[in-house]
Design an enzyme around this catalytic site. Structure first.
Site, PDB file in Angstrom:
ATOM      1  N   ASN A  46       0.867  -1.171   0.000  1.00  0.00           N
ATOM      2  CA  ASN A  46       0.000   0.000   0.000  1.00  0.00           C
ATOM      3  C   ASN A  46       0.906   1.224   0.000  1.00  0.00           C
ATOM      4  O   ASN A  46       1.419   1.628   1.049  1.00  0.00           O
ATOM      5  CB  ASN A  46      -0.913  -0.003   1.239  1.00  0.00           C
ATOM      6  CG  ASN A  46      -1.960  -1.079   1.140  1.00  0.00           C
ATOM      7  OD1 ASN A  46      -2.767  -1.073   0.221  1.00  0.00           O
ATOM      8  ND2 ASN A  46      -1.939  -2.015   2.067  1.00  0.00           N
ATOM      9  N   SER A  51       6.720  13.193   0.536  1.00  0.00           N
ATOM     10  CA  SER A  51       7.504  14.245  -0.112  1.00  0.00           C
ATOM     11  C   SER A  51       8.956  13.784  -0.199  1.00  0.00           C
ATOM     12  O   SER A  51       9.228  12.595  -0.164  1.00  0.00           O
ATOM     13  CB  SER A  51       7.354  15.563   0.643  1.00  0.00           C
ATOM     14  OG  SER A  51       7.892  15.441   1.944  1.00  0.00           O
ATOM     15  N   GLU A 108      11.668  13.824  -7.856  1.00  0.00           N
ATOM     16  CA  GLU A 108      10.979  13.015  -8.859  1.00  0.00           C
ATOM     17  C   GLU A 108      10.766  13.865 -10.111  1.00  0.00           C
ATOM     18  O   GLU A 108      10.538  15.063 -10.009  1.00  0.00           O
ATOM     19  CB  GLU A 108       9.606  12.574  -8.353  1.00  0.00           C
ATOM     20  CG  GLU A 108       9.582  12.014  -6.952  1.00  0.00           C
ATOM     21  CD  GLU A 108       9.428  13.060  -5.854  1.00  0.00           C
ATOM     22  OE1 GLU A 108       9.004  14.200  -6.127  1.00  0.00           O
ATOM     23  OE2 GLU A 108       9.754  12.738  -4.713  1.00  0.00           O
TER      24      GLU A 108
END
Length: 167
Positions: A46, A51, A108
């Protein structure tokens, strides 16, 4: 009960991380995403989106050493398309601090570009964030994925860093 669970999650000491990437395609975008997660080795957890901070003293592991079904804090980059001929790439990069007691920074990035370009941009972002924090960099590590939409289906490029606690 909910407060106890939240308190436990907040106080969790994340001391390991794993870099993962994968691609997937399917008729629907959710199945394409699930197949990309499967290719990356994280589909049975899950994922909890986090951040971009690597905790102090975190150690890299090749794979996640946790039972399936657990919550897995994850910083991730994803990109989807179903337009034939489209290029997709996703990357994550971590700037590792020189002093292991400092934090690192995770960045990212996803784009319609070559995987190398997307990965280098994520690495630049991670370096800049460490410079902004006045933290000296020991290394920058990264992972990426790339795919081209070849069929009239959804394609997904995925890259992530998952953080977890020692079992």
């Amino acid at each position: 009960l909910i407060k106890k669970g939240i308190d436990r999650m907040i106080s969790m000491r994340l001391d390991h991380y794993t870099l993962c990437s994968g691609v997937g395609h399917a008729r629907g975008h959710l199945n394409a995403f699930d197949r990309a997660l499967s290719a990356a080795g994280v589909s049975d957890y899950n994922l909890v989106k986090i951040s971009s901070i690597l905790p102090p003293n975190c150690q890299q592991e090749e794979k996640i050493l946790l039972p399936k079904g657990l919550l897995l804090p994850t910083a991730m980059a994803t990109i989807f398309s179903n337009i034939i001929g489209t290029r997709l790439s996703a990357a994550v990069a971590i700037a590792i601090p020189q002093n292991s007691n400092d934090i690192g920074v995770i960045m990212e990035h996803s784009a319609h570009s070559a995987r190398e370009e997307t990965e280098e941009q994520a690495r630049i972002y991670a370096r800049e964030a460490m410079i902004d924090r006045h933290i000296k960099i020991k290394d920058v590590v990264s992972v990426s994925s790339e795919c081209h939409v070849e069929l009239p289906e959804y394609y997904c490029a995925f890259a992530s860093i998952s953080l977890w606690s020692s079992p």
